[in-house]
Design a protein around this motif. Structure first.
Motif, PDB file in Angstrom:
ATOM      1  N   VAL B 107      -4.542  -3.321 -10.241  1.00 11.24           N
ATOM      2  CA  VAL B 107      -4.670  -2.317  -9.661  1.00 11.24           C
ATOM      3  C   VAL B 107      -3.243  -1.356 -10.137  1.00 11.24           C
ATOM      4  O   VAL B 107      -2.250  -1.837 -10.292  1.00 11.24           O
ATOM      5  CB  VAL B 107      -4.443  -2.431  -8.276  1.00 11.24           C
ATOM      6  N   GLY B 109      -0.125   0.717  -9.795  1.00 12.10           N
ATOM      7  CA  GLY B 109       0.827   0.794  -8.819  1.00 12.10           C
ATOM      8  C   GLY B 109       0.731   1.889  -8.032  1.00 12.10           C
ATOM      9  O   GLY B 109       0.998   1.831  -6.760  1.00 12.10           O
ATOM     10  N   CYS B 112      -1.701   1.430  -5.210  1.00  9.52           N
ATOM     11  CA  CYS B 112      -0.990   0.633  -4.075  1.00  9.52           C
ATOM     12  C   CYS B 112      -0.026   1.512  -3.013  1.00  9.52           C
ATOM     13  O   CYS B 112      -0.119   1.588  -1.888  1.00  9.52           O
ATOM     14  CB  CYS B 112      -0.159  -0.534  -4.573  1.00  9.52           C
ATOM     15  N   TYR B 140       7.633  -2.999  -5.765  1.00 11.80           N
ATOM     16  CA  TYR B 140       6.686  -3.800  -6.269  1.00 11.80           C
ATOM     17  C   TYR B 140       7.117  -5.191  -6.599  1.00 11.80           C
ATOM     18  O   TYR B 140       8.023  -5.389  -7.351  1.00 11.80           O
ATOM     19  CB  TYR B 140       6.283  -2.995  -7.708  1.00 11.80           C
ATOM     20  N   THR B 144      -0.648  -6.533  -8.943  1.00 12.77           N
ATOM     21  CA  THR B 144      -1.820  -6.536  -8.161  1.00 12.77           C
ATOM     22  C   THR B 144      -3.136  -6.750  -8.668  1.00 12.77           C
ATOM     23  O   THR B 144      -3.426  -5.904  -9.431  1.00 12.77           O
ATOM     24  CB  THR B 144      -1.701  -5.558  -7.138  1.00 12.77           C
ATOM     25  N   LEU B 149      -8.616  -7.389  -1.600  1.00 13.30           N
ATOM     26  CA  LEU B 149      -7.192  -7.270  -0.884  1.00 13.30           C
ATOM     27  C   LEU B 149      -7.155  -7.009   0.378  1.00 13.30           C
ATOM     28  O   LEU B 149      -8.158  -6.781   1.169  1.00 13.30           O
ATOM     29  CB  LEU B 149      -6.445  -6.068  -1.863  1.00 13.30           C
ATOM     30  N   ALA B 151      -4.482  -4.937   3.442  1.00 13.11           N
ATOM     31  CA  ALA B 151      -2.995  -4.328   3.641  1.00 13.11           C
ATOM     32  C   ALA B 151      -2.867  -4.198   4.904  1.00 13.11           C
ATOM     33  O   ALA B 151      -3.657  -4.205   5.934  1.00 13.11           O
ATOM     34  CB  ALA B 151      -3.040  -2.812   2.988  1.00 13.11           C
ATOM     35  N   HIS B 168       2.504  -4.076   4.080  1.00 11.29           N
ATOM     36  CA  HIS B 168       2.356  -4.636   2.522  1.00 11.29           C
ATOM     37  C   HIS B 168       0.864  -4.804   2.110  1.00 11.29           C
ATOM     38  O   HIS B 168       0.087  -4.611   3.064  1.00 11.29           O
ATOM     39  CB  HIS B 168       2.903  -5.969   2.391  1.00 11.29           C
ATOM     40  N   ILE B 169       0.672  -5.049   0.737  1.00  8.42           N
ATOM     41  CA  ILE B 169      -0.575  -5.193   0.362  1.00  8.42           C
ATOM     42  C   ILE B 169      -0.579  -6.564  -0.345  1.00  8.42           C
ATOM     43  O   ILE B 169       0.557  -7.140  -0.988  1.00  8.42           O
ATOM     44  CB  ILE B 169      -0.888  -4.392  -0.754  1.00  8.42           C
ATOM     45  N   THR B 176       2.091  -8.571  -2.719  1.00  7.93           N
ATOM     46  CA  THR B 176       2.340  -8.165  -3.990  1.00  7.93           C
ATOM     47  C   THR B 176       3.100  -6.873  -4.055  1.00  7.93           C
ATOM     48  O   THR B 176       3.917  -6.596  -4.897  1.00  7.93           O
ATOM     49  CB  THR B 176       1.022  -7.747  -4.711  1.00  7.93           C
ATOM     50  N   VAL B 177       2.857  -5.954  -2.734  1.00  9.26           N
ATOM     51  CA  VAL B 177       3.744  -4.820  -2.694  1.00  9.26           C
ATOM     52  C   VAL B 177       4.039  -4.536  -1.333  1.00  9.26           C
ATOM     53  O   VAL B 177       3.168  -4.715  -0.426  1.00  9.26           O
ATOM     54  CB  VAL B 177       2.864  -3.683  -3.041  1.00  9.26           C
TER      55      VAL B 177
END
Lengths: 189, 189
Positions: B107, B109, B112, B140, B144, B149, B151, B168-169, B176-177
Protein backbone atom coordinates in the motif's frame (compact mmCIF):
# COMPACT_ATOMS: atom_id res chain seq x y z
CA UNK A 1 3.71 -2.40 -24.56
CA UNK A 2 2.34 0.03 -21.98
CA UNK A 3 1.54 3.23 -23.86
CA UNK A 4 -1.67 1.92 -25.39
CA UNK A 5 -3.23 1.75 -21.93
CA UNK A 6 -2.87 5.45 -21.20
CA UNK A 7 -5.83 6.61 -23.37
CA UNK A 8 -7.87 3.76 -21.83
CA UNK A 9 -6.91 4.95 -18.35
CA UNK A 10 -7.92 8.53 -19.21
CA UNK A 11 -11.32 7.22 -20.28
CA UNK A 12 -11.67 5.41 -16.94
CA UNK A 13 -10.82 8.66 -15.11
CA UNK A 14 -13.68 10.39 -16.95
CA UNK A 15 -15.92 7.43 -16.09
CA UNK A 16 -15.10 7.74 -12.38
CA UNK A 17 -16.11 11.41 -12.47
CA UNK A 18 -19.43 10.87 -14.24
CA UNK A 19 -20.26 7.80 -12.12
CA UNK A 20 -20.30 10.15 -9.12
CA UNK A 21 -22.06 13.05 -10.85
CA UNK A 22 -24.61 11.39 -13.14
CA UNK A 23 -28.33 11.97 -12.63
CA UNK A 24 -29.60 9.71 -15.43
CA UNK A 25 -32.45 7.30 -14.70
CA UNK A 26 -32.26 3.60 -13.88
CA UNK A 27 -32.56 2.36 -17.45
CA UNK A 28 -29.68 4.46 -18.75
CA UNK A 29 -27.53 3.63 -15.70
CA UNK A 30 -28.16 -0.08 -16.37
CA UNK A 31 -27.16 0.35 -20.02
CA UNK A 32 -23.94 2.11 -18.96
CA UNK A 33 -23.22 -0.67 -16.46
CA UNK A 34 -23.56 -3.27 -19.22
CA UNK A 35 -20.88 -1.49 -21.26
CA UNK A 36 -18.59 -1.26 -18.22
CA UNK A 37 -19.06 -4.96 -17.44
CA UNK A 38 -18.22 -5.82 -21.06
CA UNK A 39 -15.02 -3.72 -20.84
CA UNK A 40 -14.07 -5.53 -17.61
CA UNK A 41 -14.62 -8.87 -19.35
CA UNK A 42 -12.48 -7.87 -22.36
CA UNK A 43 -9.60 -6.58 -20.22
CA UNK A 44 -9.75 -9.60 -17.91
CA UNK A 45 -8.93 -12.04 -20.73
CA UNK A 46 -5.24 -11.68 -19.81
CA UNK A 47 -4.43 -10.32 -16.35
CA UNK A 48 -1.11 -10.10 -14.55
CA UNK A 49 -1.27 -11.84 -11.16
CA UNK A 50 -1.40 -9.46 -8.18
CA UNK A 51 -0.60 -5.78 -8.59
CA UNK A 52 1.39 -3.89 -11.22
CA UNK A 53 4.49 -3.51 -9.07
CA UNK A 54 7.65 -2.29 -10.74
CA UNK A 55 8.15 -3.44 -14.32
CA UNK A 56 10.89 -2.85 -16.83
CA UNK A 57 10.02 -0.82 -19.91
CA UNK A 58 11.27 -1.67 -23.41
CA UNK A 59 14.16 0.76 -22.87
CA UNK A 60 15.20 -1.04 -19.69
CA UNK A 61 14.05 1.65 -17.27
CA UNK A 62 11.85 0.72 -14.31
CA UNK A 63 8.23 1.88 -14.51
CA UNK A 64 5.65 2.26 -11.77
CA UNK A 65 2.60 2.73 -14.00
CA UNK A 66 0.29 1.27 -11.36
CA UNK A 67 1.25 3.77 -8.64
CA UNK A 68 -1.80 5.30 -6.97
CA UNK A 69 -0.42 8.84 -7.32
CA UNK A 70 1.82 8.94 -10.38
CA UNK A 71 0.79 5.82 -12.31
CA UNK A 72 -0.23 6.54 -15.92
CA UNK A 73 -2.15 3.25 -15.86
CA UNK A 74 -3.86 3.80 -12.51
CA UNK A 75 -7.20 5.62 -12.98
CA UNK A 76 -7.15 6.64 -9.30
CA UNK A 77 -3.96 8.69 -9.86
CA UNK A 78 -4.59 12.35 -10.87
CA UNK A 79 -1.77 11.50 -12.06
CA UNK A 80 0.85 13.68 -10.40
CA UNK A 81 3.88 14.69 -12.46
CA UNK A 82 6.74 15.60 -10.14
CA UNK A 83 9.13 18.28 -11.42
CA UNK A 84 12.62 18.34 -9.92
CA UNK A 85 14.25 21.78 -9.80
CA UNK A 86 18.02 22.30 -10.08
CA UNK A 87 18.36 23.23 -6.38
CA UNK A 88 16.74 19.93 -5.32
CA UNK A 89 13.22 21.11 -4.53
CA UNK A 90 10.21 19.58 -6.27
CA UNK A 91 6.77 20.79 -7.32
CA UNK A 92 3.68 19.45 -9.03
CA UNK A 93 0.58 21.14 -10.42
CA UNK A 94 -2.62 19.15 -10.68
CA UNK A 95 -6.39 19.34 -10.69
CA UNK A 96 -8.62 17.47 -8.24
CA UNK A 97 -12.27 16.96 -9.14
CA UNK A 98 -15.33 15.25 -7.66
CA UNK A 99 -13.47 11.95 -7.14
CA UNK A 100 -11.33 13.44 -4.36
CA UNK A 101 -14.08 15.10 -2.32
CA UNK A 102 -14.43 15.12 1.46
CA UNK A 103 -16.37 18.12 2.81
CA UNK A 104 -18.78 19.45 0.16
CA UNK A 105 -16.83 21.19 -2.61
CA UNK A 106 -13.50 20.54 -0.92
CA UNK A 107 -10.63 18.08 -1.16
CA UNK A 108 -10.72 15.38 1.55
CA UNK A 109 -8.05 16.17 4.16
CA UNK A 110 -6.80 12.60 3.75
CA UNK A 111 -6.19 13.19 0.05
CA UNK A 112 -4.07 16.23 0.97
CA UNK A 113 -2.08 14.02 3.37
CA UNK A 114 -1.69 11.34 0.67
CA UNK A 115 -0.37 13.84 -1.88
CA UNK A 116 1.99 15.45 0.64
CA UNK A 117 3.36 12.02 1.62
CA UNK A 118 4.34 11.42 -1.98
CA UNK A 119 5.60 14.93 -2.77
CA UNK A 120 7.70 15.22 0.40
CA UNK A 121 9.35 11.86 -0.29
CA UNK A 122 10.53 13.02 -3.71
CA UNK A 123 13.39 15.35 -2.67
CA UNK A 124 14.51 12.83 -0.01
CA UNK A 125 15.22 10.14 -2.58
CA UNK A 126 18.70 9.86 -4.07
CA UNK A 127 19.32 7.96 -7.31
CA UNK A 128 19.65 4.28 -6.48
CA UNK A 129 19.15 4.97 -2.79
CA UNK A 130 15.47 5.42 -2.02
CA UNK A 131 14.48 6.77 1.39
CA UNK A 132 11.66 5.32 3.46
CA UNK A 133 9.16 7.55 5.23
CA UNK A 134 9.60 7.58 9.00
CA UNK A 135 7.11 10.20 10.12
CA UNK A 136 4.78 12.59 8.33
CA UNK A 137 3.09 15.50 10.10
CA UNK A 138 0.31 17.38 8.32
CA UNK A 139 -1.11 20.73 9.52
CA UNK A 140 -4.46 21.80 8.09
CA UNK A 141 -4.49 25.61 7.75
CA UNK A 142 -7.83 26.00 5.96
CA UNK A 143 -10.10 23.95 3.68
CA UNK A 144 -8.72 23.10 0.22
CA UNK A 145 -11.25 23.72 -2.55
CA UNK A 146 -11.57 21.20 -5.38
CA UNK A 147 -9.85 22.54 -8.50
CA UNK A 148 -6.40 23.54 -9.65
CA UNK A 149 -3.71 23.06 -7.00
CA UNK A 150 0.05 23.03 -6.54
CA UNK A 151 2.23 21.11 -4.11
CA UNK A 152 5.89 21.61 -3.41
CA UNK A 153 8.59 20.29 -1.10
CA UNK A 154 12.25 20.85 -0.26
CA UNK A 155 14.87 19.32 2.01
CA UNK A 156 15.09 21.37 5.19
CA UNK A 157 18.17 19.56 6.61
CA UNK A 158 20.01 16.24 6.65
CA UNK A 159 21.19 14.65 9.88
CA UNK A 160 22.99 11.33 9.31
CA UNK A 161 20.56 8.86 7.81
CA UNK A 162 17.63 11.22 8.39
CA UNK A 163 16.44 13.74 5.83
CA UNK A 164 13.96 16.38 7.04
CA UNK A 165 11.63 17.66 4.34
CA UNK A 166 9.01 20.43 4.42
CA UNK A 167 6.27 21.25 1.92
CA UNK A 168 2.71 22.35 1.35
CA UNK A 169 -0.34 22.31 -0.89
CA UNK A 170 -1.53 25.69 -2.17
CA UNK A 171 -4.42 27.12 -4.13
CA UNK A 172 -4.38 30.51 -5.86
CA UNK A 173 -4.70 32.23 -2.45
CA UNK A 174 -1.69 30.46 -0.88
CA UNK A 175 -1.00 27.44 1.31
CA UNK A 176 -3.92 25.39 2.61
CA UNK A 177 -2.06 22.44 4.16
CA UNK A 178 1.54 22.28 5.40
CA UNK A 179 3.59 19.17 6.10
CA UNK A 180 6.94 18.06 7.43
CA UNK A 181 8.43 14.62 7.06
CA UNK A 182 11.37 12.59 8.29
CA UNK A 183 12.77 10.20 5.69
CA UNK A 184 15.32 7.53 6.49
CA UNK A 185 17.94 6.31 4.07
CA UNK A 186 18.82 2.71 4.81
CA UNK A 187 22.57 2.30 5.41
CA UNK A 188 24.59 1.10 2.45
CA UNK A 189 26.06 -2.32 3.14
CA UNK B 1 -32.76 7.77 -6.29
CA UNK B 2 -29.19 6.87 -5.34
CA UNK B 3 -29.20 3.12 -4.72
CA UNK B 4 -29.21 2.18 -8.41
CA UNK B 5 -25.75 3.65 -8.81
CA UNK B 6 -24.10 1.34 -6.29
CA UNK B 7 -23.91 -1.74 -8.60
CA UNK B 8 -22.61 0.58 -11.34
CA UNK B 9 -19.94 1.90 -8.97
CA UNK B 10 -18.90 -1.65 -8.04
CA UNK B 11 -18.45 -2.38 -11.76
CA UNK B 12 -16.24 0.70 -12.10
CA UNK B 13 -14.13 -0.50 -9.13
CA UNK B 14 -13.54 -3.79 -10.96
CA UNK B 15 -12.72 -1.83 -14.12
CA UNK B 16 -10.09 0.26 -12.27
CA UNK B 17 -8.41 -2.95 -11.08
CA UNK B 18 -8.29 -4.63 -14.50
CA UNK B 19 -7.23 -1.41 -16.25
CA UNK B 20 -4.04 -1.57 -14.17
CA UNK B 21 -3.53 -5.34 -14.45
CA UNK B 22 -4.61 -6.18 -18.01
CA UNK B 23 -2.11 -7.61 -20.48
CA UNK B 24 -4.43 -7.83 -23.49
CA UNK B 25 -3.22 -6.57 -26.87
CA UNK B 26 -3.92 -3.21 -28.51
CA UNK B 27 -7.02 -4.31 -30.42
CA UNK B 28 -8.79 -5.66 -27.34
CA UNK B 29 -7.76 -2.63 -25.26
CA UNK B 30 -9.24 -0.36 -27.96
CA UNK B 31 -12.49 -2.35 -27.95
CA UNK B 32 -12.69 -2.04 -24.16
CA UNK B 33 -12.02 1.71 -24.41
CA UNK B 34 -14.92 2.09 -26.87
CA UNK B 35 -17.29 0.50 -24.33
CA UNK B 36 -15.98 2.77 -21.57
CA UNK B 37 -16.38 5.87 -23.74
CA UNK B 38 -19.96 4.82 -24.54
CA UNK B 39 -20.70 4.42 -20.82
CA UNK B 40 -19.26 7.90 -20.16
CA UNK B 41 -21.49 9.32 -22.90
CA UNK B 42 -24.61 7.64 -21.49
CA UNK B 43 -23.95 8.79 -17.93
CA UNK B 44 -23.07 12.33 -19.05
CA UNK B 45 -26.55 12.92 -20.52
CA UNK B 46 -27.57 14.39 -17.15
CA UNK B 47 -24.80 15.53 -14.81
CA UNK B 48 -25.00 17.47 -11.57
CA UNK B 49 -22.82 20.60 -11.70
CA UNK B 50 -19.60 20.36 -9.69
CA UNK B 51 -19.08 17.59 -7.16
CA UNK B 52 -21.54 15.39 -5.27
CA UNK B 53 -21.29 17.32 -2.03
CA UNK B 54 -23.82 16.55 0.68
CA UNK B 55 -27.29 15.64 -0.53
CA UNK B 56 -30.46 14.76 1.27
CA UNK B 57 -31.76 11.21 0.84
CA UNK B 58 -35.45 10.38 0.38
CA UNK B 59 -35.70 9.78 4.15
CA UNK B 60 -34.31 13.26 4.86
CA UNK B 61 -30.91 12.12 6.11
CA UNK B 62 -27.77 13.71 4.67
CA UNK B 63 -25.69 11.48 2.39
CA UNK B 64 -22.07 11.83 1.30
CA UNK B 65 -22.11 9.21 -1.46
CA UNK B 66 -19.34 10.99 -3.36
CA UNK B 67 -16.83 10.89 -0.49
CA UNK B 68 -13.44 9.59 -1.61
CA UNK B 69 -13.21 7.16 1.33
CA UNK B 70 -16.74 6.16 2.31
CA UNK B 71 -18.80 7.14 -0.75
CA UNK B 72 -20.89 4.29 -2.15
CA UNK B 73 -20.98 6.18 -5.46
CA UNK B 74 -17.27 7.01 -5.58
CA UNK B 75 -15.33 4.22 -7.35
CA UNK B 76 -12.08 5.48 -5.73
CA UNK B 77 -13.46 4.68 -2.25
CA UNK B 78 -12.69 1.11 -1.03
CA UNK B 79 -15.36 2.06 0.41
CA UNK B 80 -14.66 2.20 4.13
CA UNK B 81 -17.49 1.31 6.51
CA UNK B 82 -16.80 2.86 9.91
CA UNK B 83 -18.13 0.93 12.90
CA UNK B 84 -18.71 2.87 16.12
CA UNK B 85 -18.27 0.86 19.32
CA UNK B 86 -20.24 1.58 22.50
CA UNK B 87 -17.16 3.00 24.29
CA UNK B 88 -16.64 5.55 21.52
CA UNK B 89 -13.82 3.90 19.59
CA UNK B 90 -14.19 3.10 15.89
CA UNK B 91 -12.86 0.43 13.55
CA UNK B 92 -13.07 -0.52 9.90
CA UNK B 93 -12.03 -3.63 7.99
CA UNK B 94 -11.26 -3.31 4.31
CA UNK B 95 -9.28 -4.75 1.43
CA UNK B 96 -6.85 -2.73 -0.69
CA UNK B 97 -5.85 -4.07 -4.11
CA UNK B 98 -3.70 -2.98 -7.05
CA UNK B 99 -5.35 0.45 -7.24
CA UNK B 100 -3.75 1.56 -3.96
CA UNK B 101 -0.17 0.47 -4.67
CA UNK B 102 3.00 2.41 -3.88
CA UNK B 103 6.09 0.21 -3.40
CA UNK B 104 5.66 -3.08 -5.31
CA UNK B 105 3.08 -5.28 -3.59
CA UNK B 106 2.49 -2.72 -0.85
CA UNK B 107 0.00 0.00 0.00
CA UNK B 108 1.27 3.51 -0.79
CA UNK B 109 2.23 5.24 2.46
CA UNK B 110 0.07 8.17 1.40
CA UNK B 111 -2.97 5.89 1.18
CA UNK B 112 -2.30 4.80 4.77
CA UNK B 113 -2.17 8.47 5.79
CA UNK B 114 -5.41 9.19 3.90
CA UNK B 115 -7.25 6.33 5.60
CA UNK B 116 -5.92 7.27 9.04
CA UNK B 117 -6.99 10.89 8.52
CA UNK B 118 -10.56 9.71 7.97
CA UNK B 119 -10.64 7.02 10.68
CA UNK B 120 -9.11 9.24 13.38
CA UNK B 121 -11.62 12.00 12.64
CA UNK B 122 -14.55 9.63 13.26
CA UNK B 123 -14.39 9.39 17.08
CA UNK B 124 -13.70 13.14 17.31
CA UNK B 125 -17.02 14.04 15.70
CA UNK B 126 -20.08 14.60 17.87
CA UNK B 127 -23.59 14.48 16.42
CA UNK B 128 -24.37 17.86 14.91
CA UNK B 129 -20.97 19.20 15.91
CA UNK B 130 -18.32 18.04 13.46
CA UNK B 131 -14.66 18.55 14.37
CA UNK B 132 -12.07 19.82 11.92
CA UNK B 133 -8.65 18.24 11.66
CA UNK B 134 -5.89 20.45 13.07
CA UNK B 135 -2.83 18.21 12.85
CA UNK B 136 -2.26 14.61 11.81
CA UNK B 137 1.00 12.77 12.56
CA UNK B 138 1.66 9.42 10.90
CA UNK B 139 4.46 7.04 11.94
CA UNK B 140 5.40 4.29 9.51
CA UNK B 141 6.45 1.20 11.46
CA UNK B 142 6.87 -1.22 8.52
CA UNK B 143 5.53 -1.67 4.97
CA UNK B 144 1.81 -2.45 4.65
CA UNK B 145 1.12 -5.30 2.23
CA UNK B 146 -1.81 -5.01 -0.19
CA UNK B 147 -4.70 -7.18 1.02
CA UNK B 148 -7.02 -7.40 4.00
CA UNK B 149 -6.46 -4.67 6.60
CA UNK B 150 -8.03 -3.12 9.67
CA UNK B 151 -7.87 0.42 11.01
CA UNK B 152 -9.02 1.66 14.39
CA UNK B 153 -9.03 4.85 16.43
CA UNK B 154 -10.05 6.11 19.85
CA UNK B 155 -10.10 9.40 21.72
CA UNK B 156 -7.03 9.67 23.92
CA UNK B 157 -8.09 12.86 25.73
CA UNK B 158 -10.13 16.05 25.38
CA UNK B 159 -8.73 19.45 26.33
CA UNK B 160 -11.21 22.28 25.77
CA UNK B 161 -12.00 22.53 22.08
CA UNK B 162 -9.23 20.05 21.22
CA UNK B 163 -9.79 16.31 20.96
CA UNK B 164 -6.67 14.12 20.81
CA UNK B 165 -7.19 10.86 18.90
CA UNK B 166 -4.84 7.90 18.36
CA UNK B 167 -5.14 4.99 15.96
CA UNK B 168 -3.40 2.61 13.59
CA UNK B 169 -3.62 0.39 10.53
CA UNK B 170 -2.88 -3.30 11.09
CA UNK B 171 -2.46 -6.44 9.03
CA UNK B 172 -2.70 -9.98 10.45
CA UNK B 173 0.74 -9.52 12.07
CA UNK B 174 -0.16 -6.31 13.92
CA UNK B 175 0.20 -2.56 13.44
CA UNK B 176 2.04 -1.27 10.35
CA UNK B 177 1.29 2.47 10.65
CA UNK B 178 0.38 4.48 13.75
CA UNK B 179 -1.16 7.94 13.86
CA UNK B 180 -2.20 10.66 16.26
CA UNK B 181 -4.42 13.59 15.46
CA UNK B 182 -5.64 16.81 17.00
CA UNK B 183 -9.21 17.69 16.08
CA UNK B 184 -10.80 21.03 16.84
CA UNK B 185 -14.47 21.52 17.60
CA UNK B 186 -15.56 24.98 16.50
CA UNK B 187 -17.15 26.91 19.39
CA UNK B 188 -20.93 26.90 19.48
CA UNK B 189 -22.29 30.38 18.94
Amino acid sequence: MTGEFEPLTQSVRRLIDVTIRSEVGNAVAAEAKAHIDRAVELLSADLMPGSYGMRTADDGRPTVLGNVLIGARNPVAPPLVIHHEPQGSVYTEFELGAAYEGPAGHVHGGVCAMILDHVLAAPAHQPGQPAVTGTLTVRYLRPTRLGQLRAEARVDRVDGAKTYVVGHIADSDGATVEASGVFIRPRRR
